[in-house]
Motif scaffolding. Sequence first.
Motif, PDB file in Angstrom:
ATOM      1  N   ARG A   1       0.854  -1.188   0.000  1.00 49.98           N
ATOM      2  CA  ARG A   1       0.000   0.000   0.000  1.00 49.98           C
ATOM      3  C   ARG A   1       0.893   1.242   0.000  1.00 49.98           C
ATOM      4  N   PRO A   2       1.506   1.547  -1.143  1.00 48.92           N
ATOM      5  CA  PRO A   2       2.354   2.740  -1.205  1.00 48.92           C
ATOM      6  C   PRO A   2       1.548   4.002  -0.976  1.00 48.92           C
ATOM      7  N   GLU A   3       2.173   4.990  -0.364  1.00 47.68           N
ATOM      8  CA  GLU A   3       1.503   6.261  -0.130  1.00 47.68           C
ATOM      9  C   GLU A   3       1.455   7.038  -1.441  1.00 47.68           C
ATOM     10  N   VAL A   4       0.271   7.489  -1.809  1.00 47.24           N
ATOM     11  CA  VAL A   4       0.117   8.290  -3.022  1.00 47.24           C
ATOM     12  C   VAL A   4      -0.785   9.471  -2.718  1.00 47.24           C
ATOM     13  N   ALA A   5      -0.571  10.563  -3.435  1.00 50.47           N
ATOM     14  CA  ALA A   5      -1.423  11.729  -3.294  1.00 50.47           C
ATOM     15  C   ALA A   5      -2.735  11.503  -4.032  1.00 50.47           C
ATOM     16  N   SER A   6      -3.669  12.433  -3.850  1.00 52.78           N
ATOM     17  CA  SER A   6      -5.000  12.252  -4.430  1.00 52.78           C
ATOM     18  C   SER A   6      -4.999  12.262  -5.945  1.00 52.78           C
ATOM     19  N   ASP A   7      -3.938  12.790  -6.561  1.00 54.56           N
ATOM     20  CA  ASP A   7      -3.863  12.832  -8.016  1.00 54.56           C
ATOM     21  C   ASP A   7      -2.745  11.945  -8.547  1.00 54.56           C
ATOM     22  N   GLN A   8      -2.400  10.898  -7.791  1.00 53.26           N
ATOM     23  CA  GLN A   8      -1.355   9.965  -8.195  1.00 53.26           C
ATOM     24  C   GLN A   8      -1.889   8.537  -8.169  1.00 53.26           C
ATOM     25  N   ALA A   9      -1.083   7.615  -8.688  1.00 50.82           N
ATOM     26  CA  ALA A   9      -1.433   6.195  -8.645  1.00 50.82           C
ATOM     27  C   ALA A   9      -0.167   5.367  -8.629  1.00 50.82           C
ATOM     28  N   SER A  10      -0.254   4.207  -7.998  1.00 52.10           N
ATOM     29  CA  SER A  10       0.835   3.235  -8.018  1.00 52.10           C
ATOM     30  C   SER A  10       0.216   1.852  -8.117  1.00 52.10           C
ATOM     31  N   LEU A  11       0.764   1.021  -8.999  1.00 53.27           N
ATOM     32  CA  LEU A  11       0.151  -0.278  -9.233  1.00 53.27           C
ATOM     33  C   LEU A  11       1.188  -1.326  -9.607  1.00 53.27           C
ATOM     34  N   ALA A  12       0.781  -2.568  -9.528  1.00 51.31           N
ATOM     35  CA  ALA A  12       1.575  -3.706 -10.007  1.00 51.31           C
ATOM     36  C   ALA A  12       0.663  -4.566 -10.871  1.00 51.31           C
TER      37      ALA A  12
ATOM     38  N   LEU B   1       0.526  -1.391 -32.851  1.00 50.92           N
ATOM     39  CA  LEU B   1       0.546  -0.407 -31.779  1.00 50.92           C
ATOM     40  C   LEU B   1      -0.710   0.446 -31.740  1.00 50.92           C
ATOM     41  N   ASP B   2      -1.205   0.894 -32.888  1.00 51.58           N
ATOM     42  CA  ASP B   2      -2.359   1.783 -32.884  1.00 51.58           C
ATOM     43  C   ASP B   2      -3.669   1.065 -32.609  1.00 51.58           C
ATOM     44  N   LYS B   3      -3.648  -0.281 -32.663  1.00 51.09           N
ATOM     45  CA  LYS B   3      -4.845  -1.069 -32.377  1.00 51.09           C
ATOM     46  C   LYS B   3      -4.529  -2.170 -31.365  1.00 51.09           C
ATOM     47  N   LEU B   4      -3.656  -1.848 -30.441  1.00 51.40           N
ATOM     48  CA  LEU B   4      -3.186  -2.845 -29.490  1.00 51.40           C
ATOM     49  C   LEU B   4      -4.331  -3.395 -28.657  1.00 51.40           C
ATOM     50  N   ASN B   5      -4.437  -4.727 -28.588  1.00 54.23           N
ATOM     51  CA  ASN B   5      -5.386  -5.409 -27.699  1.00 54.23           C
ATOM     52  C   ASN B   5      -4.657  -5.738 -26.405  1.00 54.23           C
ATOM     53  N   VAL B   6      -5.217  -5.324 -25.281  1.00 47.36           N
ATOM     54  CA  VAL B   6      -4.534  -5.494 -23.998  1.00 47.36           C
ATOM     55  C   VAL B   6      -5.504  -6.008 -22.944  1.00 47.36           C
ATOM     56  N   LEU B   7      -5.036  -6.959 -22.135  1.00 51.80           N
ATOM     57  CA  LEU B   7      -5.703  -7.390 -20.912  1.00 51.80           C
ATOM     58  C   LEU B   7      -4.742  -7.161 -19.767  1.00 51.80           C
ATOM     59  N   GLN B   8      -5.230  -6.603 -18.676  1.00 52.09           N
ATOM     60  CA  GLN B   8      -4.378  -6.169 -17.586  1.00 52.09           C
ATOM     61  C   GLN B   8      -5.051  -6.494 -16.265  1.00 52.09           C
ATOM     62  N   ALA B   9      -4.279  -6.984 -15.283  1.00 53.40           N
ATOM     63  CA  ALA B   9      -4.840  -7.288 -13.963  1.00 53.40           C
ATOM     64  C   ALA B   9      -3.755  -7.194 -12.908  1.00 53.40           C
ATOM     65  N   GLY B  10      -4.148  -6.793 -11.708  1.00 55.02           N
ATOM     66  CA  GLY B  10      -3.205  -6.696 -10.604  1.00 55.02           C
ATOM     67  C   GLY B  10      -3.821  -5.943  -9.448  1.00 55.02           C
ATOM     68  N   TRP B  11      -2.973  -5.207  -8.711  1.00 57.08           N
ATOM     69  CA  TRP B  11      -3.481  -4.371  -7.637  1.00 57.08           C
ATOM     70  C   TRP B  11      -3.103  -2.920  -7.901  1.00 57.08           C
ATOM     71  N   VAL B  12      -3.893  -2.007  -7.334  1.00 57.89           N
ATOM     72  CA  VAL B  12      -3.664  -0.592  -7.570  1.00 57.89           C
ATOM     73  C   VAL B  12      -4.051   0.207  -6.334  1.00 57.89           C
ATOM     74  N   VAL B  13      -3.296   1.264  -6.063  1.00 56.21           N
ATOM     75  CA  VAL B  13      -3.694   2.303  -5.121  1.00 56.21           C
ATOM     76  C   VAL B  13      -3.967   3.531  -5.972  1.00 56.21           C
ATOM     77  N   GLU B  14      -5.233   3.905  -6.087  1.00 52.83           N
ATOM     78  CA  GLU B  14      -5.658   4.881  -7.084  1.00 52.83           C
ATOM     79  C   GLU B  14      -6.776   5.776  -6.541  1.00 52.83           C
ATOM     80  N   PRO B  15      -6.419   6.804  -5.747  1.00 54.62           N
ATOM     81  CA  PRO B  15      -7.465   7.698  -5.239  1.00 54.62           C
ATOM     82  C   PRO B  15      -8.250   8.382  -6.348  1.00 54.62           C
ATOM     83  N   LEU B  16      -7.606   8.640  -7.497  1.00 54.59           N
ATOM     84  CA  LEU B  16      -8.324   9.273  -8.601  1.00 54.59           C
ATOM     85  C   LEU B  16      -9.546   8.463  -9.007  1.00 54.59           C
TER      86      LEU B  16
END
Length: 398
Positions: free
Chosen positions: A177-188, A197-212
């Motif tokens: 649980r990294p400390e982040v400000a209200s307009d920041q984010a940190s994730l793994a 690249l311009d039509k990249l298909n992506v799936l993403q999963a993990g944890w995030v600390v994201e006040p935004l």
Amino acid sequence: MATKFMTMPSRQPRNLVLFLISIRIMFGLSHAVGEWQAISEEEDMEMERQLSVINKPPIMSFETEFGDILDCIDIYKQHAFDHPLLKDHIVQTSPKNLPKSEGESPRLLPENIKCPPGSVLIKRTTKQDLIMANRLKPSGLNHPHQVPMEPKKGYAFATARYYSHNFGARTIMNVWRPEVASDQASLASLWIANGPLDKLNVLQAGWVVEPLLFSSNYTRLYTHWTVDNYKTTGCVNYLCPGFVQVHREITLGIVLNQISVYKGKQVDIEIAILRDGEWWLKLYNQFIGYWPQKLFYYMYGGANYVMWGGHVISPSNKPSPAMGNGHFPRDYNSSAYFKQTQIWDNVHLVYPLSDRLEPVMTVPACYYAAVIDGIAPGGSANLYYVAECGRRIEQKRN
């Protein structure tokens, strides 16, 4: 049936390793978050309309100690089926050919938070979620594909990538649980991708600390997907139609309240994105749901790219947040890591070869990744990724 609200405590009680991240840095990442302005009456009305579409009438509801409302929604009435490609989709309740993990999964919610058969547990979207999601778009929780090209302004990452045909991957990461400000984010995150690249298909999963996005500094389970490199398609969790929820006791956006302790007990989660007809999301030994194959243009034959790593978002003129626990890697108890990462070849889970793995960083002076070889059970390559950052320094991106 009338909505039922409950307030309940929520206490949670070999060998590929990616030691992610380190100490917070003092240079300012370029401005990525727009000015926050009051929403207009028209915008407010539009968000009310969106919420009426996203949040389906619940069979019953629960309130957690973190202030989240979790709804039990008829499995065939969830927001996923508002996608035009999924109008006639038949729910797959479980994969047929994917490997199961050994052992029990830890409970992430109290035992009495469980939806009845035929319904699924989905975290209710709020107006604040929509506001924050819109403000997050200029920076985004994007796939870090730009290196060695100029990275997108406003964020940094330290990762390792694997270029080879695959049908998904699984990994174990420790939770921080990294400390982040209200307009920041940190994730793994774990990323699976394919396409130009311009039509990249992506799936993403993990944890995030994201006040935004979540209006709190809790560490949460999250996902993200896109079929056009994050330009117009896809979203986080349930904010747009696409991800089909099948689990009755675990929801995307759930708070991961058990956190690793620096030089102490490490708390891990196992995350996997695996193709078995559809692209399934697995947490520990539980299949939470899936992204239907028909959503993706370039993933019918599998993917060609896997990445593991950390990612931070920050506006200018602020100390950038830590990835992981914000400390130099010294040993397993003092580092952020990924371990036991394997590639799904459509038949077996296999360890990737070290010469196919490439550390990728945007700001290596502060967020760094490296590969360390070893021997894993069964003779497979045992690969370690290490990421660290220098002590608090003043530095501008060139």
